[in-house]
Enzyme design. Structure first.
Site, PDB file in Angstrom:
ATOM      1  N   LYS A 224       0.869  -1.171   0.000  1.00  0.00           N
ATOM      2  CA  LYS A 224       0.000   0.000   0.000  1.00  0.00           C
ATOM      3  C   LYS A 224       0.912   1.229   0.000  1.00  0.00           C
ATOM      4  CE  LYS A 224      -2.422   3.479   1.641  1.00  0.00           C
ATOM      5  NZ  LYS A 224      -1.760   4.777   1.896  1.00  0.00           N
ATOM      6  N   GLU A 227      -0.803   7.500  -1.614  1.00  0.00           N
ATOM      7  CA  GLU A 227      -1.613   7.975  -2.738  1.00  0.00           C
ATOM      8  C   GLU A 227      -0.986   9.188  -3.413  1.00  0.00           C
ATOM      9  OE1 GLU A 227      -3.804   5.379  -0.230  1.00  0.00           O
ATOM     10  OE2 GLU A 227      -2.788   7.252   0.311  1.00  0.00           O
ATOM     11  N   GLY A 277       6.420   5.496   8.512  1.00  0.00           N
ATOM     12  CA  GLY A 277       5.577   6.680   8.555  1.00  0.00           C
ATOM     13  C   GLY A 277       5.614   7.314   9.931  1.00  0.00           C
ATOM     14  N   SER A 278       4.562   8.018  10.258  1.00  0.00           N
ATOM     15  CA  SER A 278       4.540   8.794  11.497  1.00  0.00           C
ATOM     16  C   SER A 278       4.388   7.890  12.717  1.00  0.00           C
ATOM     17  CB  SER A 278       3.382   9.793  11.469  1.00  0.00           C
ATOM     18  OG  SER A 278       2.142   9.131  11.643  1.00  0.00           O
ATOM     19  N   ALA A 280       2.463   8.464  15.292  1.00  0.00           N
ATOM     20  CA  ALA A 280       1.055   8.360  15.674  1.00  0.00           C
ATOM     21  C   ALA A 280       0.364   7.228  14.929  1.00  0.00           C
ATOM     22  CB  ALA A 280       0.346   9.685  15.415  1.00  0.00           C
ATOM     23  N   VAL A 281       0.597   7.140  13.627  1.00  0.00           N
ATOM     24  CA  VAL A 281      -0.013   6.069  12.836  1.00  0.00           C
ATOM     25  C   VAL A 281       0.585   4.725  13.213  1.00  0.00           C
ATOM     26  CG1 VAL A 281      -0.315   5.153  10.511  1.00  0.00           C
ATOM     27  CG2 VAL A 281      -0.624   7.591  10.928  1.00  0.00           C
ATOM     28  N   GLY A 282       1.896   4.696  13.447  1.00  0.00           N
ATOM     29  CA  GLY A 282       2.548   3.447  13.825  1.00  0.00           C
ATOM     30  C   GLY A 282       1.986   2.862  15.102  1.00  0.00           C
ATOM     31  N   GLU A 299       9.032   1.667  11.292  1.00  0.00           N
ATOM     32  CA  GLU A 299      10.094   2.678  11.170  1.00  0.00           C
ATOM     33  C   GLU A 299       9.384   4.014  11.213  1.00  0.00           C
ATOM     34  OE1 GLU A 299      11.945   5.589   9.816  1.00  0.00           O
ATOM     35  OE2 GLU A 299      12.027   4.555   7.884  1.00  0.00           O
ATOM     36  N   ARG A 327      18.730  17.099   2.412  1.00  0.00           N
ATOM     37  CA  ARG A 327      18.419  16.023   1.476  1.00  0.00           C
ATOM     38  C   ARG A 327      16.914  15.920   1.309  1.00  0.00           C
ATOM     39  NH1 ARG A 327      19.230   9.613   2.738  1.00  0.00           N
ATOM     40  NH2 ARG A 327      18.957   8.812   0.626  1.00  0.00           N
ATOM     41  N   CYS A 333      13.055  11.066   7.419  1.00  0.00           N
ATOM     42  CA  CYS A 333      12.919  10.806   8.854  1.00  0.00           C
ATOM     43  C   CYS A 333      14.255  10.848   9.575  1.00  0.00           C
ATOM     44  CB  CYS A 333      12.240   9.460   9.084  1.00  0.00           C
ATOM     45  SG  CYS A 333      13.043   8.102   8.219  1.00  0.00           S
ATOM     46  N   GLU A 430       9.354  16.937  14.382  1.00  0.00           N
ATOM     47  CA  GLU A 430       9.969  16.966  13.055  1.00  0.00           C
ATOM     48  C   GLU A 430       9.366  18.092  12.215  1.00  0.00           C
ATOM     49  OE1 GLU A 430      11.329  12.911  11.129  1.00  0.00           O
ATOM     50  OE2 GLU A 430       9.303  12.722  11.891  1.00  0.00           O
TER      51      GLU A 430
END
Length: 530
Positions: A224, A227, A277-278, A280-282, A299, A327, A333, A430
């Site tokens: 996934k 998007e 990803g973030s 919070a989502v992790g 990660e 970069r 991250c 971040e």
């Protein structure tokens, strides 16, 4: 609790889903007034004719539209052009992708390691052979300069090459038995179907870093991608098919992120989730995976300190800090989120660093000499603006930049801010943009305390010429990766991952292979002595 119930995967794609396609996939959406530029149109046409610019998802080896015909526009962040409309899929399509991945797992996992290695090596060869086209796709949909995009292709392909080699080195073990008539063995076997959720900032490398070892171990995958940058994933999947990776072993779905996430978490056929990803989502993915007790690799976000000591080589420190901070326009991250400079060298470093930043050329990624492209979207720019505003309101000084670029769109000036305090928003979170905050410190102990004063623990950087200090500081820093006199530390042969709230598990290297394996202990009893 499912992802949609928890409001898990933040995505604006659901609101952008259009009805069934009524025109060519290369035509901009009728609801958007900006027309695709002639240069972009020509490049899109060339990529389309090469067969790499796919605009459908991949399920079971078949290029597929969303079942309800809905689509999402993919934009070029540098120009606002609509590059293509792609499917807006959901739970039903994801469940079908999981089913075919499970069927493919039954055969792919039975292939010899040598055969899996051979096909992965072919995929690597095709990625390298098409690196110019893949780089162009990355620049079109993600915005990074073409040279940097091609560098990502080389980096991403290296994970496939390494995985091809490591596939033949997945060893078990024999344990000496305490009983003469017993033999004890340890086997390593593939975990099963893997759900891989990847971000937009490295649209190829974040996929290959997960999919390469998964396939090498005998797993199959449902990818996934973001998007915002799905075209690179589709191009990579096309090359995987050409390489002989069997239909169903690699599937790509995207669209309604909460529905897709719900399906991956709920399925008992998906035995592992790997996510970049973030934080919070992790955390919510980790909670959701508990429903079926899946293996999880995460990660997550960082808050990387870059510590410049008085005894550092100024030229090396400036070059290293520049590389790690700017970069991908600061959208990584492991970017230096806080540059801690010892007071004896602070003024000199600030001047030299600002001069180096000022020389950076900003522009569209296909323009010669450009080293910084746009931010991914308007929300990213607004976040940067809010962080800078907060810092200035609390006493920080803008030494360079500090505002949107004259180019417009989502371009932001390369920025250096001095007199940052550790309680400012930009030092606690971040920024994910081209803003370098400088913090002053006095002692080594103070630098370590400030560096570790965060819930994150992904990457850190140290610049010093003192060997004893190198050892002391690197061992004291609570981070999964530490660069010493070096700002770019990522490589396929070393373990990548964080501690504390920056994640679980490692990617890359031999250690990353174990994330896709289960350990099975076998005891053979009643072994005859004859």
């Amino acid at each position: 609790m499912g992802i949609s119930q928890m409001g898990l995967l933040r995505s604006s794609c659901s609101a952008l889903c259009h009805g069934p396609r009524t025109a060519s996939v290369l035509r901009p959406s009728a609801v958007l007034t900006r027309q695709i530029s002639m240069d972009t149109q020509n490049l899109v046409a060339r990529l389309n004719s090469s067969g790499l610019l796919r605009s459908q998802c991949l399920i079971g080896g078949k290029w597929t539209e969303a079942y309800d015909g809905k689509t999402i526009p993919v934009h070029n962040p540098a120009t606002g052009d609509v590059l293509v409309n792609v499917p807006c899929m959901g739970g039903q399509e994801t469940n079908d992708a999981i089913s075919v991945a499970y069927e493919a797992f039954l055969s792919w996992s039975k292939l010899t390691a040598a055969e899996r290695s051979k096909r992965l090596r072919k995929w690597y060869d095709l990625l390298i052979a098409n690196k110019e086209e893949l780089g162009q796709i990355i620049t079109l949909e993600q915005g990074k300069p073409l040279k940097e995009a091609i560098g990502e292709v080389n980096y991403g392909a290296a994970f496939i090459e390494f995985s091809a080699e490591e596939a033949k080195r997945i060893y078990g073990d024999i344990i000496p038995s305490p009983l003469a008539d017993r033999r004890l063995l340890v086997l390593k076997q593939p975990v099963g179907v893997v759900g891989a959720i990847t971000p937009w900032n490295f649209p190829l490398a974040m996929i290959t870093r997960k999919v390469g070892p998964a396939l090498a171990c005998g797993c199959t995958v449902v990818i996934k991608p973001s998007e915002l940058t799905p075209l690179t994933a589709l191009a990579a999947a096309e090359l995987a098919l050409q390489a002989g990776i069997p239909p169903g072993a690699v599937n790509v779905v995207f669209g309604n992120a909460p529905e897709i996430g719900d399906a991956l978490l709920a399925s008992r056929q998906v035995r592992k989730i790997t996510f970049t990803g973030s934080t919070a989502v992790g955390k919510k993915l980790m909670a959701g995976a508990a429903q079926t007790v899946k293996k999880v690799s995460l990660e997550l976000g960082g808050n990387a300190p870059c510590i410049i000591f008085d005894d550092a080589d100024l030229e090396v420190a400036v070059k290293g800090a520049l590389g790690t901070k700017f970069r991908n326009s600061g959208q990584t991250c492991v970017c230096a989120n806080r540059i801690l400079v010892q007071e004896g060298i602070y003024e000199k470093f600030a001047i030299a660093f600002s001069q180096a930043v000022q020389s950076m050329q900003v522009g569209e990624g296909f323009t010669e000499g450009v080293v910084q492209g746009p931010l991914i979207n308007e929300a990213a720019v607004q976040k940067v603006e809010s962080f800078v505003k907060d810092a200035v309101s609390k006493g920080a000084k803008v030494l360079l930049g500090g505002k949107r670029h004259s180019l417009g769109m989502t371009f932001y000036e390369p920025t250096v801010i001095g007199d940052i305090k550790n309680d400012m928003l930009i030092a606690r979170n971040e920024v994910f943009g081209p803003v370098a905050p400088l913090l002053r410190f006095k002692t080594e102990e103070e630098a370590i305390r400030i560096a570790n004063d965060t819930n994150a623990g992904l990457a850190a950087y140290v610049f010093t010429e003192n060997v004893q200090r190198m050892w002391r500081v690197t061992e004291a820093l609570e981070y999964g990766l530490v660069g010493v006199n070096e700002g770019l530390v990522s490589t396929e042969v070393a373990p990548f991952g964080g501690v504390k709230e920056s994640g679980l598990g490692r990617e890359g290297s031999k250690y990353g292979m174990d994330e896709f394996l289960e350990m099975k202990y076998v005891c053979f009893g009643n072994i005859s002595s004859n």
